[in-house]
Design a protein around this motif. Sequence first.
Motif, PDB file in Angstrom:
ATOM      1  N   ARG A  90       0.810  -0.980   0.079  1.00 47.49           N
ATOM      2  CA  ARG A  90       0.054   0.113   0.099  1.00 47.49           C
ATOM      3  C   ARG A  90       1.044   1.186   0.032  1.00 47.49           C
ATOM      4  O   ARG A  90       0.685   2.085  -0.808  1.00 47.49           O
ATOM      5  CB  ARG A  90      -0.822   0.044   1.252  1.00 47.49           C
ATOM      6  CG  ARG A  90      -1.787   1.400   1.177  1.00 47.49           C
ATOM      7  CD  ARG A  90      -2.766   1.260  -0.022  1.00 47.49           C
ATOM      8  NE  ARG A  90      -3.539   2.745   0.148  1.00 47.49           N
ATOM      9  CZ  ARG A  90      -3.002   3.791  -0.588  1.00 47.49           C
ATOM     10  NH1 ARG A  90      -1.978   3.745  -1.062  1.00 47.49           N
ATOM     11  NH2 ARG A  90      -3.778   4.712  -0.513  1.00 47.49           N
ATOM     12  N   LEU A  91       1.817   1.396   0.756  1.00 47.96           N
ATOM     13  CA  LEU A  91       2.861   2.293   0.894  1.00 47.96           C
ATOM     14  C   LEU A  91       3.642   2.512  -0.718  1.00 47.96           C
ATOM     15  O   LEU A  91       3.833   3.847  -1.043  1.00 47.96           O
ATOM     16  CB  LEU A  91       4.001   2.285   2.025  1.00 47.96           C
ATOM     17  CG  LEU A  91       3.221   2.536   3.277  1.00 47.96           C
ATOM     18  CD1 LEU A  91       4.075   2.256   4.412  1.00 47.96           C
ATOM     19  CD2 LEU A  91       2.280   3.901   3.315  1.00 47.96           C
ATOM     20  N   LEU A  92       3.914   1.428  -1.233  1.00 47.74           N
ATOM     21  CA  LEU A  92       4.503   1.403  -2.547  1.00 47.74           C
ATOM     22  C   LEU A  92       3.477   2.250  -3.481  1.00 47.74           C
ATOM     23  O   LEU A  92       4.059   2.749  -4.333  1.00 47.74           O
ATOM     24  CB  LEU A  92       4.878   0.117  -2.927  1.00 47.74           C
ATOM     25  CG  LEU A  92       6.163  -0.546  -2.351  1.00 47.74           C
ATOM     26  CD1 LEU A  92       6.453  -2.091  -2.798  1.00 47.74           C
ATOM     27  CD2 LEU A  92       7.248   0.408  -2.904  1.00 47.74           C
ATOM     28  N   ARG A  93       2.444   1.806  -3.291  1.00 42.44           N
ATOM     29  CA  ARG A  93       1.361   2.562  -4.549  1.00 42.44           C
ATOM     30  C   ARG A  93       1.316   3.964  -3.985  1.00 42.44           C
ATOM     31  O   ARG A  93       1.254   4.802  -4.941  1.00 42.44           O
ATOM     32  CB  ARG A  93       0.010   1.771  -4.268  1.00 42.44           C
ATOM     33  CG  ARG A  93      -0.154   0.468  -4.835  1.00 42.44           C
ATOM     34  CD  ARG A  93      -1.571   0.186  -4.769  1.00 42.44           C
ATOM     35  NE  ARG A  93      -2.179   0.018  -3.749  1.00 42.44           N
ATOM     36  CZ  ARG A  93      -2.486  -0.969  -2.928  1.00 42.44           C
ATOM     37  NH1 ARG A  93      -1.650  -2.196  -3.033  1.00 42.44           N
ATOM     38  NH2 ARG A  93      -3.348  -0.864  -1.820  1.00 42.44           N
ATOM     39  N   LEU A  94       1.390   4.401  -2.934  1.00 39.17           N
ATOM     40  CA  LEU A  94       1.662   5.736  -2.431  1.00 39.17           C
ATOM     41  C   LEU A  94       2.763   6.473  -3.054  1.00 39.17           C
ATOM     42  O   LEU A  94       2.861   7.502  -3.703  1.00 39.17           O
ATOM     43  CB  LEU A  94       1.400   5.822  -0.981  1.00 39.17           C
ATOM     44  CG  LEU A  94       1.738   7.512  -0.325  1.00 39.17           C
ATOM     45  CD1 LEU A  94       0.534   8.344  -0.921  1.00 39.17           C
ATOM     46  CD2 LEU A  94       1.755   7.569   0.933  1.00 39.17           C
ATOM     47  N   ALA A  95       3.906   5.766  -3.055  1.00 42.91           N
ATOM     48  CA  ALA A  95       5.054   6.136  -3.440  1.00 42.91           C
ATOM     49  C   ALA A  95       5.276   6.415  -4.826  1.00 42.91           C
ATOM     50  O   ALA A  95       5.553   7.219  -5.251  1.00 42.91           O
ATOM     51  CB  ALA A  95       6.363   5.291  -2.956  1.00 42.91           C
ATOM     52  N   ASP A  96       4.767   5.395  -5.809  1.00 41.48           N
ATOM     53  CA  ASP A  96       4.633   5.166  -7.084  1.00 41.48           C
ATOM     54  C   ASP A  96       3.730   6.628  -7.404  1.00 41.48           C
ATOM     55  O   ASP A  96       4.056   7.309  -8.514  1.00 41.48           O
ATOM     56  CB  ASP A  96       3.806   4.125  -7.562  1.00 41.48           C
ATOM     57  CG  ASP A  96       4.758   2.926  -7.503  1.00 41.48           C
ATOM     58  OD1 ASP A  96       6.017   3.300  -7.604  1.00 41.48           O
ATOM     59  OD2 ASP A  96       4.246   1.678  -7.482  1.00 41.48           O
ATOM     60  N   ALA A  97       2.639   6.986  -6.606  1.00 37.52           N
ATOM     61  CA  ALA A  97       1.786   8.027  -7.093  1.00 37.52           C
ATOM     62  C   ALA A  97       2.672   9.603  -6.725  1.00 37.52           C
ATOM     63  O   ALA A  97       2.297  10.531  -7.459  1.00 37.52           O
ATOM     64  CB  ALA A  97       0.404   8.017  -6.437  1.00 37.52           C
ATOM     65  N   VAL A  98       3.344   9.548  -5.545  1.00 34.42           N
ATOM     66  CA  VAL A  98       3.669  10.871  -4.992  1.00 34.42           C
ATOM     67  C   VAL A  98       4.808  11.216  -5.569  1.00 34.42           C
ATOM     68  O   VAL A  98       5.166  12.402  -5.936  1.00 34.42           O
ATOM     69  CB  VAL A  98       3.660  10.819  -3.396  1.00 34.42           C
ATOM     70  CG1 VAL A  98       4.410  12.088  -2.970  1.00 34.42           C
ATOM     71  CG2 VAL A  98       2.241  10.640  -2.947  1.00 34.42           C
ATOM     72  N   LEU A  99       5.946  10.325  -5.620  1.00 33.63           N
ATOM     73  CA  LEU A  99       7.499  10.654  -5.808  1.00 33.63           C
ATOM     74  C   LEU A  99       7.344  11.148  -7.346  1.00 33.63           C
ATOM     75  O   LEU A  99       8.421  12.295  -7.334  1.00 33.63           O
ATOM     76  CB  LEU A  99       8.364   9.489  -5.502  1.00 33.63           C
ATOM     77  CG  LEU A  99       8.559   9.132  -4.106  1.00 33.63           C
ATOM     78  CD1 LEU A  99       9.375   7.986  -3.696  1.00 33.63           C
ATOM     79  CD2 LEU A  99       8.937  10.251  -3.269  1.00 33.63           C
ATOM     80  N   PRO A 100       7.036  10.706  -8.310  1.00 35.17           N
ATOM     81  CA  PRO A 100       7.122  11.126  -9.670  1.00 35.17           C
ATOM     82  C   PRO A 100       6.589  12.574  -9.748  1.00 35.17           C
ATOM     83  O   PRO A 100       7.121  13.382 -10.440  1.00 35.17           O
ATOM     84  CB  PRO A 100       6.221  10.393 -10.494  1.00 35.17           C
ATOM     85  CG  PRO A 100       5.979   9.104  -9.717  1.00 35.17           C
ATOM     86  CD  PRO A 100       6.250   9.277  -8.405  1.00 35.17           C
ATOM     87  N   GLN A 101       5.502  12.923  -8.866  1.00 36.38           N
ATOM     88  CA  GLN A 101       4.965  14.278  -8.930  1.00 36.38           C
ATOM     89  C   GLN A 101       6.078  15.261  -8.435  1.00 36.38           C
ATOM     90  O   GLN A 101       6.043  16.487  -8.514  1.00 36.38           O
ATOM     91  CB  GLN A 101       3.646  14.309  -8.301  1.00 36.38           C
ATOM     92  CG  GLN A 101       2.546  13.767  -8.956  1.00 36.38           C
ATOM     93  CD  GLN A 101       1.183  14.018  -8.261  1.00 36.38           C
ATOM     94  OE1 GLN A 101       0.745  14.964  -8.085  1.00 36.38           O
ATOM     95  NE2 GLN A 101       0.450  12.719  -8.060  1.00 36.38           N
ATOM     96  N   VAL A 102       6.649  14.720  -7.130  1.00 41.39           N
ATOM     97  CA  VAL A 102       7.486  15.532  -6.410  1.00 41.39           C
ATOM     98  C   VAL A 102       8.935  15.921  -7.426  1.00 41.39           C
ATOM     99  O   VAL A 102       9.224  16.988  -7.526  1.00 41.39           O
ATOM    100  CB  VAL A 102       8.251  14.711  -5.237  1.00 41.39           C
ATOM    101  CG1 VAL A 102       9.224  15.461  -4.644  1.00 41.39           C
ATOM    102  CG2 VAL A 102       6.908  14.560  -4.152  1.00 41.39           C
ATOM    103  N   SER A 103       9.245  14.921  -8.016  1.00 44.88           N
ATOM    104  CA  SER A 103      10.460  15.337  -8.851  1.00 44.88           C
ATOM    105  C   SER A 103      10.148  16.108 -10.081  1.00 44.88           C
ATOM    106  O   SER A 103      10.795  16.826 -10.442  1.00 44.88           O
ATOM    107  CB  SER A 103      10.829  13.942  -9.712  1.00 44.88           C
ATOM    108  OG  SER A 103      11.406  12.731  -8.475  1.00 44.88           O
ATOM    109  N   GLU A 104       8.968  15.964 -10.687  1.00 45.86           N
ATOM    110  CA  GLU A 104       8.327  16.789 -11.678  1.00 45.86           C
ATOM    111  C   GLU A 104       8.070  18.178 -11.139  1.00 45.86           C
ATOM    112  O   GLU A 104       8.347  18.958 -11.772  1.00 45.86           O
ATOM    113  CB  GLU A 104       7.152  16.203 -12.288  1.00 45.86           C
ATOM    114  CG  GLU A 104       6.536  17.134 -13.532  1.00 45.86           C
ATOM    115  CD  GLU A 104       5.446  16.607 -14.171  1.00 45.86           C
ATOM    116  OE1 GLU A 104       4.575  17.199 -15.220  1.00 45.86           O
ATOM    117  OE2 GLU A 104       4.856  15.590 -13.593  1.00 45.86           O
TER     118      GLU A 104
END
Length: 308
Positions: A68-82
Amino acid sequence: MNQSLLELRHLKTLLALREAGNLSRAAQLLNLTQSALSHQMKGLEEAYGTALFERKSSPVAFTAAGQRLLRLADAVLPQVSEAERDVARLVGGAAGTLRIAVECHTCFDWLMPAMDALRARWPEVELDIVSGFHADPVGLLHQDRAELAIVSELSDDEAGVVYSPLFSFEIVALLPQGHALLAKPWLYAQDFADHTLITYPVPDDMLDLVRHVLRPAGVTPPRRTSELTVAMLQLVASGRGLAALPVWAVKNYLDRGYVAHQRIGREGLTGRLYAATPERLADRPYLAEFVRIMREASLLNLPGVTLL
């Protein structure tokens, strides 16, 4: 309002664990010690009261909570990098030219995918490779003919240049199957004396075997050169001589039994690669990201690589 105990570093660690497959390689990706990474994850698991991954599985298997936390990471971290790249663009550090000079023939195996990844993230940056192989790629930085050079040695007296460590790797001797030297536990410099040494057509100062093993021992075997790795291996397989190349560059051929390999020296012969950039450009965000991409791509895709 309750403050979440979850931080971006936790999400980055979970992604690194998934990509690397184990704690040791994940720690290298994050530039942490393995104990620091384990401590970070243990603290998060204690806070949630549940395990996030199975420590004895290989590769790492995540629990339902970890997934579940990995799904959060997949959603959040690309947006942070962008968002961070967008901020850099607003500040004015997005556009530019990145010409890359290399001194090793085998670099393209991992360099091209890294360039593709940077191109997708920084389309404004004009990427190019300086044609040919260069005995002094750092000199091209001073001549304004390149913005980044991949080199195998640091130069302490090189003014105006910043070096970023990439990775280290083992260089092995390559021999035809059934060769008598395969009976030895490892090879010494003298073992090369009576065999033709097959190398790329580059100066001796760019050959780790010559620089660190043969020259100090006063060994000068007969030589033959080839531009292509596959041609070198064909010559070795045909009994025309010996070669020395990084494990990651020849692993497919070793796995197929096309040629055999032997360690060079009791501790092995280690090669290292660094990224050199002009000091005036070192703070460009796309350069920093390219160094990070090269490090990550090498660790995840090249066998036997250790990050420096």
